[in-house]
Design a protein around this motif. Structure first.
Motif, short mmCIF file in Angstrom:
data_model
loop_
_atom_site.label_atom_id
_atom_site.label_comp_id
_atom_site.label_asym_id
_atom_site.label_seq_id
_atom_site.Cartn_x
_atom_site.Cartn_y
_atom_site.Cartn_z
N ILE A 153 1.13 -1.05 0.05
CA ILE A 153 0.33 -0.18 -0.13
C ILE A 153 1.07 1.04 0.53
CG2 ILE A 153 -1.44 1.30 1.39
CD1 ILE A 153 -2.87 -1.48 2.24
N SER A 154 2.17 1.36 0.57
CA SER A 154 2.47 2.61 1.46
C SER A 154 3.97 2.82 -0.45
CB SER A 154 3.90 1.69 2.08
OG SER A 154 4.70 1.18 1.75
N ARG A 155 3.76 1.50 -0.69
CA ARG A 155 4.76 1.97 -2.29
C ARG A 155 3.77 0.70 -3.63
NH1 ARG A 155 10.52 2.09 -1.84
NH2 ARG A 155 11.12 2.89 0.17
N TYR A 156 3.91 0.78 -4.95
CA TYR A 156 3.19 0.83 -5.81
C TYR A 156 4.66 -0.03 -6.81
CZ TYR A 156 1.56 4.65 -3.92
OH TYR A 156 1.08 5.98 -3.02
N PRO A 157 3.83 -1.30 -6.89
CA PRO A 157 3.85 -2.82 -7.76
C PRO A 157 3.88 -1.28 -9.42
CG PRO A 157 2.47 -3.60 -6.96
CD PRO A 157 2.52 -1.70 -6.86
N LEU A 158 4.94 -2.47 -10.27
CA LEU A 158 5.10 -1.79 -11.79
C LEU A 158 4.60 -3.39 -11.60
CD1 LEU A 158 6.74 0.31 -11.13
CD2 LEU A 158 8.06 -0.21 -12.81
N GLU A 159 3.85 -3.22 -13.28
CA GLU A 159 3.24 -4.31 -13.75
C GLU A 159 3.89 -5.43 -15.15
OE1 GLU A 159 0.25 -5.97 -14.29
OE2 GLU A 159 -0.68 -4.43 -13.06
N GLY A 160 4.03 -6.47 -14.01
CA GLY A 160 5.36 -7.32 -15.50
C GLY A 160 4.32 -7.58 -16.71
N TYR A 161 5.95 -7.74 -17.77
CA TYR A 161 5.87 -7.61 -19.35
C TYR A 161 5.02 -5.86 -19.83
CZ TYR A 161 5.63 -12.75 -17.78
OH TYR A 161 5.58 -13.70 -17.28
N ARG A 162 4.93 -5.50 -19.03
CA ARG A 162 3.86 -4.30 -19.44
C ARG A 162 4.65 -2.74 -19.10
NH1 ARG A 162 -0.23 -7.13 -17.62
NH2 ARG A 162 -1.42 -8.13 -18.93
N GLU A 163 5.22 -2.61 -18.19
CA GLU A 163 5.68 -1.72 -18.05
C GLU A 163 7.10 -1.68 -17.30
OE1 GLU A 163 1.85 0.39 -15.42
OE2 GLU A 163 3.25 -1.07 -14.17
N LYS A 164 7.81 -0.91 -17.93
CA LYS A 164 9.22 -0.98 -18.85
C LYS A 164 9.86 -0.90 -17.32
CE LYS A 164 12.99 0.90 -21.33
NZ LYS A 164 13.49 -0.25 -21.87
N CYS A 165 11.23 -2.04 -17.69
CA CYS A 165 12.21 -1.85 -16.15
C CYS A 165 13.61 -2.23 -16.49
CB CYS A 165 11.83 -3.20 -14.99
SG CYS A 165 13.29 -3.53 -13.74
N ASP A 166 13.76 -0.95 -16.88
CA ASP A 166 15.40 -1.08 -17.64
C ASP A 166 16.85 -1.44 -16.53
OD1 ASP A 166 17.41 0.00 -18.98
OD2 ASP A 166 16.85 2.03 -19.15
N THR A 167 17.11 -2.52 -17.56
CA THR A 167 18.19 -2.78 -17.39
C THR A 167 19.51 -2.90 -17.54
OG1 THR A 167 17.97 -4.59 -19.23
CG2 THR A 167 16.99 -5.27 -16.90
N THR A 168 20.10 -1.79 -18.59
CA THR A 168 20.86 -1.71 -19.19
C THR A 168 22.22 -0.80 -18.42
OG1 THR A 168 20.09 0.74 -19.92
CG2 THR A 168 20.12 -0.72 -21.45
N VAL A 169 22.99 -0.94 -18.39
CA VAL A 169 24.54 -1.01 -17.62
C VAL A 169 25.18 0.06 -18.10
CG1 VAL A 169 26.22 -1.54 -15.78
CG2 VAL A 169 23.58 -2.38 -16.23
N THR A 170 25.88 1.18 -17.96
CA THR A 170 27.20 2.05 -18.31
C THR A 170 28.36 1.46 -17.59
OG1 THR A 170 25.20 3.03 -19.98
CG2 THR A 170 28.70 3.96 -20.11
N LEU A 171 28.95 1.16 -17.83
CA LEU A 171 30.23 1.10 -17.57
C LEU A 171 31.71 2.38 -17.91
CD1 LEU A 171 30.24 -2.39 -17.10
CD2 LEU A 171 30.10 -1.12 -15.10
N GLY A 172 32.64 2.61 -17.21
CA GLY A 172 33.65 3.50 -17.41
C GLY A 172 33.35 4.72 -17.65
N THR A 173 31.98 5.81 -16.72
CA THR A 173 32.05 7.09 -16.92
C THR A 173 33.01 8.20 -16.13
OG1 THR A 173 30.26 6.92 -15.45
CG2 THR A 173 29.60 6.54 -17.12
N ARG A 174 33.85 7.24 -15.67
CA ARG A 174 34.50 8.63 -14.89
C ARG A 174 35.86 9.19 -15.61
NH1 ARG A 174 38.34 6.83 -9.79
NH2 ARG A 174 38.97 8.97 -8.94
N TYR A 175 36.00 8.41 -17.04
CA TYR A 175 37.45 8.91 -17.09
C TYR A 175 37.66 8.53 -18.66
CZ TYR A 175 40.20 9.65 -12.78
OH TYR A 175 40.59 10.58 -12.04
N ALA A 176 37.15 7.33 -18.69
CA ALA A 176 36.89 6.44 -20.39
C ALA A 176 35.86 6.81 -21.45
CB ALA A 176 36.91 5.10 -19.77
N ARG A 177 37.17 7.12 -22.47
CA ARG A 177 36.40 8.04 -23.40
C ARG A 177 34.90 7.48 -24.30
NH1 ARG A 177 38.97 10.05 -28.02
NH2 ARG A 177 41.48 8.88 -28.06
N LYS A 178 35.52 6.15 -24.28
CA LYS A 178 34.28 5.23 -24.58
C LYS A 178 33.80 4.06 -23.73
CE LYS A 178 36.41 5.53 -29.54
NZ LYS A 178 36.93 4.66 -30.33
N PRO A 179 33.08 4.48 -22.99
CA PRO A 179 32.99 3.41 -21.27
C PRO A 179 31.56 2.41 -22.49
CG PRO A 179 32.07 5.66 -21.54
CD PRO A 179 32.32 6.10 -22.55
#
Lengths: 228, 447, 301
Positions: free
Chosen positions: B64-90
């Motif tokens: 009740i205090s929090r609301y879930p997302l619908e499976g299969y319908r509402e997007k749950c992003d899984t992308t990860v970007t690595l190397g954002t601190r110094y690399a020119r090509k993360p």
């Protein structure tokens, strides 16, 4: 001839230019001023250029060198020409520890002394030291040749694989599994070849002794436990 | 002794007799084995004893205090970007699950190829290992992380430039403070050539890098790798979990883009059993300490954290992410997905004196699944396309499971899971993970 | 994990220039240790029958005159005070320091004792080496030898107290690059059997206290360092100063870098050669890397 003054431009610019095929394709001779012990000068070169550095360099100078000739007029810091693949690196002063570490190919010439662990894990390069080398030199060296015109420190050739060591001066002590071996004709030819390649015509090729692996530690044996 | 002390023990207990907890049959067998061979035990796989792990945590699903997302319908992003601190090509991965460093040598060529194929199918990376980069591996892995190890076997600047990221290996969870090992059976002609070693020797890799020790030198080494690759590639530093808080801080100070933290449950191709079972700390407390160190330096999410060591399910992935990891890496689980310890190989395993589920002799070079071997008769049994697809399926399941848990907690990106979404089932897990014991507000050690 | 520099002047004519020669050496080691810096300077002797004490306080506006006044009352006057940035250099008459140290700890618990000695004065602060050198005016100082340190903290906090050099006995100071692996038990032993007191949980302070213990037991500096090779485990490069001595020691494996240079006028050591490259006459100096487990010492004649 292209001159780069490291007091005026950042190290990044120098290395970027030395990596740029357009620039190294056009300019064969480079001169670096005011290195002042900076680290990582002329690392990762991959072209047949000549880079002369006027002064002292810090860690990893000419690291992973391929094809290039890098010449340092002063002293060099830790890991000089580490993992060099080919080309030629010459230092007129002393080299700090781990000079030529894991180098696979090419020739490293040190006109002064090399400190501890010179040629550690050597994997095929040739290293010629006009002066002496420090303790634990050629530790775990796998292939290639180390020629020392002066003395060698304690623990020379510890856990040596198939690298071959030639020393003219006194050896303070041999490391585990390193033994003196007879000088054959092929060894005399090797010594002469290395001295000639390094341009050391004033060194008598006759005075060298050969050290190599006894191959006793190549497989685990419980009797050898004291040597590990 | 005249009797055969290698004979399998009779497992039938006698009524009224009691097995010693201290000197159980396994311990007694090990004493007999040591007395017979005079040599410590070297094996593959990871820690086998019970350790506090992610199993001891549960998620607080939305209600009740929090609301879930619908499976299969509402997007749950899984992308990860690595190397954002110094690399020119993360690098960007489509799933927060990567493949850990495992060497050609410890693994067969087809196994390495299968890992690459599986990772490509789901948009994640694989990692080289001791012994360098093979052409098969580069060809079959779209995103490849190149390890710089203490031994520098096969280390080549050409490969450094061909890699998508560079990983400086300081240690691994199975043996923080120990070097690698590859026994003679696995040093084939090709492995020997790649490592510049005589064929068939028992190879002991170094435990320290040949040209640096400590964080001050590491900073210079990282700068060298950046200079050689023109600041393009993310530089990872991989550590085994021990003094994690300090080590992570020092990785950050030394200039790492990404920290790979391998907990005690991390697998190995060949390591002393005493090392595997007795050195390092479990993944669970290590993650917490690593994240605290990153937060202390205000570098959490700027320097990315990849966690490995005992990741098996999407639940493990989700919990590691909730505790603050940016991604996880799998090694042992990936080999199992390729077919290691599969029941269909039961007869072959029995002939080796083991059974599916207990096989751990990855060091021996004798593997009916064709994975941890250099024997052509064996490795040709592994079809890299089929095995790679199996791995891809497994990675998909891990991703889906992770998303399922994230959605249940109301998150549209897996990185939005938080430690506050977790509760611990045991006092030890509460203390180690720094989350409250379920049903209480109590975090042991915090008040 | 850090950068170390040390300079020992053999030629008395150079002594007015100690700080000027030394300061650029420390700046060269900035990359190795950006967290904090510290400098030990061996200058003129304190007035007869007294000592030089350096104290520090986080607040540069701390009421040092009041503290000096309090000390004066205890020793019957004659306390000299010279405030430099966050530090106060005092000259304190009287032979017995221990009761004064106890008084300080009780009456001024927020004041840290940085160094105690006859000729030694230590200055250390969080911040870049250049800024620390500047704040304390090191370049203008005269003396016989100086030892400096730039720190990248490993397992202990980035604080002024955790900065090197460590002073654990009269005129002794030590800087360290590396990491000791048995310092906890050594610390306990020194606490119990040598009455040592520790201000930090830093391994380097243990090494300094160990040397103080050996020297107080009657060892020469050489003997104390030989003993350290037996009792201290781990990877270390030490540079040590005493009232009239200067020493360098590396552990038996000797991975942490160190280079020495010597001329008729001076002896210098540093983690990297670049710190020595600006010294006058370095072109003709004997330059070498100290051998593992070998004690190197120099003494003022």
């Amino acid at each position: 001839m292209q001159t780069v003054d490291l007091d005026a431009v950042p190290l990044r610019d120098l290395n970027a230019r030395l990596h740029d095929p357009a620039q190294v394709g056009r300019i064969a001779d480079w001169r670096v001023l005011h290195p002042k012990g900076r680290h990582n000068i002329a690392v990762g070169l991959d072209a047949p250029v000549t880079v002369r550095i006027d002064g002292h360099v810090g860690y990893y100078c000419a690291g992973m060198n391929q094809h290039a000739t890098v010449e340092v007029s002063g002293h060099a810091g830790v890991g000089l020409a580490e993992n060099m693949m080919s080309g030629r690196v010459v230092v007129h002063g002393n080299a700090s520890q781990s000079a030529g570490a894991t180098a696979h190919g090419g020739l490293l010439v040190i006109h002064g002394d090399a400190a501890a662990r010179c040629a550690i894990s050597l994997k095929g390069a040739d290293i010629v030291v006009r002066g002496s080398v420090g303790p634990m030199s050629a530790f775990m060296a796998q292939a290639g040749r180390l020629l020392v015109c002066g003395d060698a420190g304690d623990g020379l050739g510890d856990s040596l694989y198939e690298a071959v060591l030639y020393v003219a001066g006194r050896v303070k002590g041999l490391g585990a599994d390193c033994v003196e071996q007879p000088m054959e004709d092929a060894d005399r030819a090797s010594v002469a070849e290395l001295l000639a390649a390094a341009g050391l015509d004033d060194v008598d090729p006759a005075g060298f002794r050969r050290y190599g692996s006894a191959r006793e530690l190549y497989t685990f044996k419980i009797e050898n436990v004291g040597a590990y | 002794m005249s009797h055969d002390d290698t004979a399998p023990p009779r497992l039938d207990a006698v009524w009224g007799q009691r097995e010693s907890h201290l000197f159980d049959r396994h311990t007694i067998h090990e004493i007999h084995r040591a007395a017979r061979e005079g040599m410590y035990r070297i094996r593959g796989f990871g820690a086998k004893r019970r350790l506090p792990h992610f199993d001891d945590l549960v998620f607080l699903g939305a209600s009740i205090s929090r609301y879930p997302l619908e499976g299969y319908r509402e997007k749950c992003d899984t992308t990860v970007t690595l190397g954002t601190r110094y690399a020119r090509k993360p690098i960007t991965l489509q799933t927060p699950v990567t493949i850990a460093g495992m060497s050609f040598g410890s693994l067969s060529g087809p196994a390495k190829e299968a890992l690459g194929r599986g990772a490509n199918e789901v948009g994640t990376s694989t990692t080289t290992g001791d012994g360098g980069m093979t052409d098969e591996e580069r060809t079959h892995s779209k995103t490849l992380v190149y390890q710089v190890l203490p031994s520098r076997y096969g280390m080549n600047p050409r490969h450094l430039r061909m890699a998508d990221a560079i990983e400086v290996v300081v240690g691994q969870g199975a043996k923080p403070g120990g070097g690698g090992m590859l026994l003679g059976q696995k040093i084939s002609d090709r492995v020997a050539e790649m490592r510049t070693l005589p064929k068939g020797i028992d190879q002991r890799s170094a435990c320290r890098h040949p040209d640096w020790t400590g964080p001050d030198d590491l900073a210079i080494k990282i700068q060298e790798l950046r200079e050689i690759t023109d600041w393009e590639k993310p530089i990872y530093v991989k550590i085994g979990a021990t003094r994690t808080y300090y080590d992570v801080m020092l990785c950050v100070k030394a200039g790492a883009d990404v920290i790979v933290l391998d907990g005690m449950q991390g697998g190995t191709g060949a390591t002393q059993d005493v090392f595997i079972e007795h050195v390092g700390i479990p993944t669970l407390p290590a993650v917490r300490q690593a994240v605290e160190a990153l937060q202390e330096l205000d570098m959490h999410r700027t320097v990315q954290l990849i966690v490995s060591g005992g990741i098996r399910t999407g639940a493990d992935v989700a919990k590691a992410l909730a505790m603050g990891a940016d991604a996880v890496a799998i090694g042992s689980a990936a080999l199992i997905a390729l077919g290691d310890n599969h029941p269909s190989l039961a007869d072959a395993y029995r002939r080796m004196g083991t059974v599916p589920g207990l096989f751990e002799d990855w060091q021996a070079g004798n593997d009916p699944a064709g994975i941890t071997t250099q024997d052509p008769d064996q490795y040709t049994r592994l079809d890299p396309a089929v095995a790679g697809h199996r791995l891809a399926n497994y990675l998909r399941v891990l991703t889906l499971e992770t998303q399922t848990l994230a959605r249940a907690c109301g998150k549209s990106h897996v990185h939005n899971m938080e430690p506050e979404d977790l509760r611990a089932l045991t006092v030890e897990a509460a203390a180690m993970a720094g989350v409250p014991l379920a049903g209480t507000d109590w975090i042991p050690g915090r008040m | 994990m850090c950068g170390i520099v040390g300079l020992f002047l053999k030629d008395p004519a150079q002594r007015p220039h100690l700080g000027a020669l030394f300061a650029p050496m420390l700046v060269e080691m900035t990359e190795r240790g950006p967290d904090s810096a510290g400098i030990a300077v061996y200058g003129d002797a304190a007035p007869a029958d007294g000592r030089r004490v350096v104290l520090s306080h986080a607040d540069p506006a701390h009421d040092w005159p009041a503290l000096a006044e309090g000390l004066s009352e205890l020793v019957g006057g004659g306390v000299g005070l010279h405030v430099i940035d966050t530090h106060a250099m005092l000259t304190v008459p009287g032979p017995d320091w221990a009761p004064l140290a106890d008084w300080l700890a009780t009456a001024h618990p927020d004041v840290a004792v940085v160094s105690v000695g006859d000729r030694l004065a230590i200055f250390k602060e969080v911040g870049s080496p250049a800024s620390v050198l500047d704040r304390f005016g090191i370049a203008g100082m005269a003396g016989t030898h100086a030892i400096g340190h730039t720190r990248m903290a490993t397992e202990s906090a980035v604080t002024t107290a955790g900065s090197h050099p460590f002073n654990t006995g009269p005129d002794l100071c030590l800087v360290h690059n590396g990491s000791l692996s048995n310092h906890n038990r050594v610390r306990m032993r020194l606490r119990r059997h040598a009455g040592a007191r520790f201000a930090t949980d830093n391994d380097s302070e243990v090494a300094a206290a160990y040397l103080t213990w050996r020297l107080e037991a009657g060892d020469t500096l050489e003997q104390a360092l030989e003993a350290a090779l037996r009792d201290l485990d781990g990877f270390f490069t030490f540079c040590v100063g005493t009232r009239d001595g200067f020493a360098v020691l590396r552990d038996p494996i000797a991975c942490k870098p160190a280079v020495l240079a010597e001329t008729d006028a001076w002896v210098a050591m540093a983690s990297e050669y670049r710190a020595l490259a600006g010294l006058p006459g370095v072109e003709t100096a004997r330059v070498w890397e100290p051998e593992p487990a070998q004690v190197y010492t120099w003494r003022i004649p």
